[in-house]
Motif scaffolding. Structure first.
Motif, short mmCIF file in Angstrom:
data_model
loop_
_atom_site.label_atom_id
_atom_site.label_comp_id
_atom_site.label_asym_id
_atom_site.label_seq_id
_atom_site.Cartn_x
_atom_site.Cartn_y
_atom_site.Cartn_z
N THR A 10 0.78 -1.19 0.12
CA THR A 10 -0.04 -0.03 0.00
C THR A 10 0.97 1.38 0.04
OG1 THR A 10 -1.87 -1.21 1.27
CG2 THR A 10 -1.93 1.23 1.28
N VAL A 11 0.65 2.12 -0.63
CA VAL A 11 1.05 3.58 -0.73
C VAL A 11 -0.11 4.35 -0.53
CG1 VAL A 11 2.23 5.45 -2.25
CG2 VAL A 11 2.84 2.83 -2.51
N CYS A 12 0.20 5.39 0.56
CA CYS A 12 -0.72 6.56 0.68
C CYS A 12 -0.15 7.79 1.26
CB CYS A 12 -1.54 6.01 1.86
SG CYS A 12 -1.16 5.99 3.46
N GLY A 13 -0.85 8.85 1.61
CA GLY A 13 -0.59 10.14 1.93
C GLY A 13 -1.05 10.31 3.45
N ILE A 14 -0.20 11.08 4.03
CA ILE A 14 -0.54 11.25 5.68
C ILE A 14 -2.17 11.36 5.75
CG2 ILE A 14 -0.52 13.02 7.59
CD1 ILE A 14 2.47 13.76 6.27
N SER A 15 -2.88 12.07 4.92
CA SER A 15 -4.25 12.25 5.32
C SER A 15 -5.10 10.71 5.15
CB SER A 15 -4.96 13.06 4.35
OG SER A 15 -5.03 12.66 3.09
N GLU A 16 -4.37 9.89 4.47
CA GLU A 16 -4.94 8.28 4.56
C GLU A 16 -4.69 7.28 5.41
OE1 GLU A 16 -5.06 7.43 0.00
OE2 GLU A 16 -3.45 8.63 0.31
N LEU A 17 -3.91 7.87 6.30
CA LEU A 17 -3.34 7.00 7.25
C LEU A 17 -4.20 6.48 8.25
CD1 LEU A 17 0.23 8.58 8.09
CD2 LEU A 17 -0.07 6.50 7.07
N LEU A 95 2.80 -4.30 3.87
CA LEU A 95 3.81 -3.11 3.74
C LEU A 95 3.07 -1.73 3.44
CD1 LEU A 95 6.66 -1.76 3.42
CD2 LEU A 95 6.70 -2.64 1.13
N LEU A 96 3.25 -0.82 4.38
CA LEU A 96 2.62 0.38 4.04
C LEU A 96 3.59 1.42 3.66
CD1 LEU A 96 0.29 2.82 3.97
CD2 LEU A 96 0.62 2.51 6.36
N VAL A 97 3.78 2.34 2.73
CA VAL A 97 4.89 3.46 2.39
C VAL A 97 4.15 4.40 2.23
CG1 VAL A 97 6.64 4.23 1.04
CG2 VAL A 97 6.36 1.53 1.22
N HIS A 98 4.41 5.45 3.05
CA HIS A 98 3.73 6.79 2.80
C HIS A 98 4.70 7.92 2.88
CE1 HIS A 98 3.92 8.98 6.74
NE2 HIS A 98 4.19 7.97 7.39
N CYS A 99 4.16 9.22 2.34
CA CYS A 99 4.92 10.42 2.39
C CYS A 99 3.76 11.30 2.62
CB CYS A 99 5.82 10.74 1.00
SG CYS A 99 4.58 10.71 -0.40
N HIS A 100 3.92 12.61 2.36
CA HIS A 100 2.94 13.69 2.36
C HIS A 100 1.66 13.32 1.67
CE1 HIS A 100 1.79 17.34 4.29
NE2 HIS A 100 1.09 17.63 3.22
N MET A 101 1.84 13.25 0.46
CA MET A 101 0.78 13.01 -0.30
C MET A 101 0.57 11.64 -1.09
SD MET A 101 -0.91 16.04 -0.80
CE MET A 101 -1.88 15.79 -2.17
N GLY A 102 1.61 10.69 -0.85
CA GLY A 102 1.54 9.36 -1.46
C GLY A 102 1.66 9.39 -2.96
N ILE A 103 2.53 10.51 -3.61
CA ILE A 103 2.67 10.43 -4.91
C ILE A 103 4.06 10.24 -5.31
CG2 ILE A 103 2.19 12.00 -6.87
CD1 ILE A 103 -0.11 13.24 -5.54
N SER A 104 4.96 10.93 -4.79
CA SER A 104 6.37 10.93 -5.27
C SER A 104 7.16 10.22 -4.32
CB SER A 104 6.82 12.58 -5.34
OG SER A 104 8.11 12.74 -5.93
N ARG A 105 7.54 11.06 -3.29
CA ARG A 105 8.68 10.06 -2.47
C ARG A 105 8.05 8.61 -2.11
NH1 ARG A 105 9.12 14.33 1.99
NH2 ARG A 105 7.04 14.81 1.48
N SER A 106 7.05 8.46 -1.71
CA SER A 106 6.69 7.21 -1.29
C SER A 106 6.56 5.93 -2.36
CB SER A 106 5.27 7.17 -0.70
OG SER A 106 4.34 7.76 -1.52
N THR A 107 6.03 6.63 -3.65
CA THR A 107 6.18 5.73 -4.91
C THR A 107 7.53 5.53 -5.39
OG1 THR A 107 5.75 7.54 -6.43
CG2 THR A 107 3.69 6.39 -5.45
#
Length: 192
Positions: A10-17, A95-107
């Motif tokens: 899973t990849v997501c942003g902070i608001s989706e945590l 596995l969950l990888v997240h960053c602020h928006m779940g678009i760039s660093r996390s992907t």
């Protein structure tokens, strides 16, 4: 990843945590801006292994901001190695990888982990799988270049990223405009 113990990515942003907390997350890779506080959402998660990296989502130096560095991507790979070593602990890892928006660093981190765990898989297929996990994925090109080097992919991961950017721009032309506004025009120009 390499171990069959990780069955969900899973990849997501902070608001989706908060909504991810009920999904039996076993491993978390958090990528946050240096000054961003630790998200409260993890207090509601079941016990899990978590690594936190802190750097900004930029591709060119900016005053007061921390660029992604090879050490950050090396830390992502160390996280992947540790996760593979713990593989026998559970058979239903998530596995969950997240960053602020779940678009760039996390992907970028997720595709790096996927490439590490699947060294024989083509770079284009890795990015296709990433888009299945996170359709709006726009991996940070600096991180991908470091991953390409560290994983000895010979420039193939960066070349596949250019094709991925091209697909993303065709899928959603507004994304190109948004990326340019964020100072990521060089990546839009990379689109093949």
């Amino acid at each position: 990843m390499k171990s069959s113990s990780i069955s969900m990515l899973t990849v997501c942003g902070i608001s989706e945590l908060p909504e991810q907390g009920a999904r039996s997350v076993t491993h978390v890779l958090s990528i946050l801006d240096p000054e961003h506080p630790d998200p409260d959402a993890f207090q509601a998660y079941d016990p899990h292994h978590r690594t936190i990296l802190r750097f900004n989502d930029i591709i060119d130096p900016r005053p007061g901001m921390l660029m992604p560095e090879p050490e950050h991507v090396q830390a992502v790979l160390q996280f992947g190695e540790a996760m593979a070593q713990r593989g026998g602990e559970r058979v239903d890892g998530h596995l969950l990888v997240h960053c602020h928006m779940g678009i760039s660093r996390s992907t970028a981190a997720m595709v790096t982990l996927m490439a590490q765990a699947n060294p024989g898989e083509s770079e284009d297929r890795l990015l296709e799988r990433l888009a299945e996990i996170r359709p709006q994925a726009w991996p940070n090109s600096v991180m991908i270049q470091f991953a390409d080097d560290l994983l000895s992919r010979g420039g193939r991961l960066s070349a596949a990223l250019r094709r991925h950017y091209g697909r993303q721009v065709r899928r959603d032309p507004e994304m190109a405009k948004w990326m340019r506004e964020l100072g990521r025009g060089r990546e839009v120009d990379m689109a093949a």
